[in-house]
Write a protein that holds these residues in place. Sequence first.
Motif, PDB file in Angstrom:
ATOM      1  N   ALA A  52      -3.481   5.453  11.554  1.00  0.00           N
ATOM      2  CA  ALA A  52      -2.153   5.213  11.896  1.00  0.00           C
ATOM      3  C   ALA A  52      -1.449   4.644  10.643  1.00  0.00           C
ATOM      4  O   ALA A  52      -0.356   5.025  10.132  1.00  0.00           O
ATOM      5  CB  ALA A  52      -1.736   4.321  12.957  1.00  0.00           C
ATOM      6  N   GLY A  53      -2.317   3.668   9.862  1.00  0.00           N
ATOM      7  CA  GLY A  53      -1.756   2.832   8.763  1.00  0.00           C
ATOM      8  C   GLY A  53      -1.637   4.079   7.478  1.00  0.00           C
ATOM      9  O   GLY A  53      -0.682   3.968   6.993  1.00  0.00           O
ATOM     10  N   GLN A  54      -2.758   4.814   7.596  1.00  0.00           N
ATOM     11  CA  GLN A  54      -2.392   5.995   6.400  1.00  0.00           C
ATOM     12  C   GLN A  54      -1.310   6.852   6.535  1.00  0.00           C
ATOM     13  O   GLN A  54      -0.522   7.166   5.784  1.00  0.00           O
ATOM     14  CB  GLN A  54      -3.849   6.729   6.484  1.00  0.00           C
ATOM     15  N   ALA A  55      -1.286   7.229   7.921  1.00  0.00           N
ATOM     16  CA  ALA A  55       0.064   8.256   8.284  1.00  0.00           C
ATOM     17  C   ALA A  55       1.303   7.636   8.072  1.00  0.00           C
ATOM     18  O   ALA A  55       2.325   8.235   7.606  1.00  0.00           O
ATOM     19  CB  ALA A  55      -0.046   8.686   9.803  1.00  0.00           C
ATOM     20  N   GLY A  56       1.439   6.276   8.466  1.00  0.00           N
ATOM     21  CA  GLY A  56       2.665   5.469   8.157  1.00  0.00           C
ATOM     22  C   GLY A  56       2.969   5.544   6.646  1.00  0.00           C
ATOM     23  O   GLY A  56       3.866   5.490   6.283  1.00  0.00           O
ATOM     24  N   GLY A  57       1.993   4.934   5.660  1.00  0.00           N
ATOM     25  CA  GLY A  57       2.059   4.872   4.435  1.00  0.00           C
ATOM     26  C   GLY A  57       2.438   6.183   3.757  1.00  0.00           C
ATOM     27  O   GLY A  57       3.182   6.324   2.863  1.00  0.00           O
ATOM     28  N   PHE A  58       1.757   7.268   4.253  1.00  0.00           N
ATOM     29  CA  PHE A  58       2.105   8.708   3.897  1.00  0.00           C
ATOM     30  C   PHE A  58       3.498   9.203   4.253  1.00  0.00           C
ATOM     31  O   PHE A  58       4.335   9.466   3.209  1.00  0.00           O
ATOM     32  CB  PHE A  58       1.254   9.734   4.196  1.00  0.00           C
TER      33      PHE A  58
END
Length: 276
Positions: A52-58
């Motif tokens: 979720a952190g990676q997706a939000g960062g992306f």
Amino acid sequence: MDYAVLAASAVLYAVGIVAQSVAARRAGDRRGAGLGLLARLTADPVYLLGFAGQAGGFALAFAARASLPLYLVQTASSSAIGLATVFGVLVLGWEIRAGEALTLMLLAAGLVVLAGSSSASVAADLPAAGVAALAVVVLGIGLAMVFAGRADTFLPAAVLSGVAFAVVAVASRALAHLDLAALPGKPLTWLMLVAAVLGQASMAVALQRGRAPAVVATADATTIVLASVSGLTVLGDRVADGHGPWIAAGLAVVVTGVLLLGARSRTATAVVREAA
């Protein structure tokens, strides 16, 4: 506003690094090509937090790419490895050596130079030949993952992850100025999503075999170099007048800082200790 979005993106990426490292390590040492490991990790809430952190960062980085050059967005996103270290020191009580602290300052200095030397611009559309070239690269990544999954070292998988995320960066820079409703009809969108999955799978394999800072540093350095060169030569990324040498210097400083932090940091050891 664009710079605030970019900073928030880096924070979310840092959360993803810490959480995904914990999940990948506790998944065990079973070997695989990457997609199987990724499927197992989706049952782990900690990995899902990291994802979720990676997706939000992306998502935030994607928004920033609509008007900011790729070299700036990628180097800012790659500062997440430094933020992850800072987070561990301040919140989880990780130890940090003087060399690591100096490296964090080096990263910050490089980002300041790049931010001051960049010029806002909308990316040029990627021609059909460019899309086809990216498709060939993605196919090559998929095939190479089979061999990387059999390796005892993290290096092949980390490099493949960096190449895959460079494809994601180039594709998203070319798509970011379009309306969201138009994205599903673009082949480049689906190519970007496939590259993102392969990048995550390769990263999971690499995190099983190496320390998180070294893995992320290798992948990030690969992505920064490939994406920045592509942005400047193919996508029409702009540099402030007379600041070309500063851009080159800033990129060199950030890549050096990322690699040094990966080589010197004990973040992964601390993460595993906290999870135990």
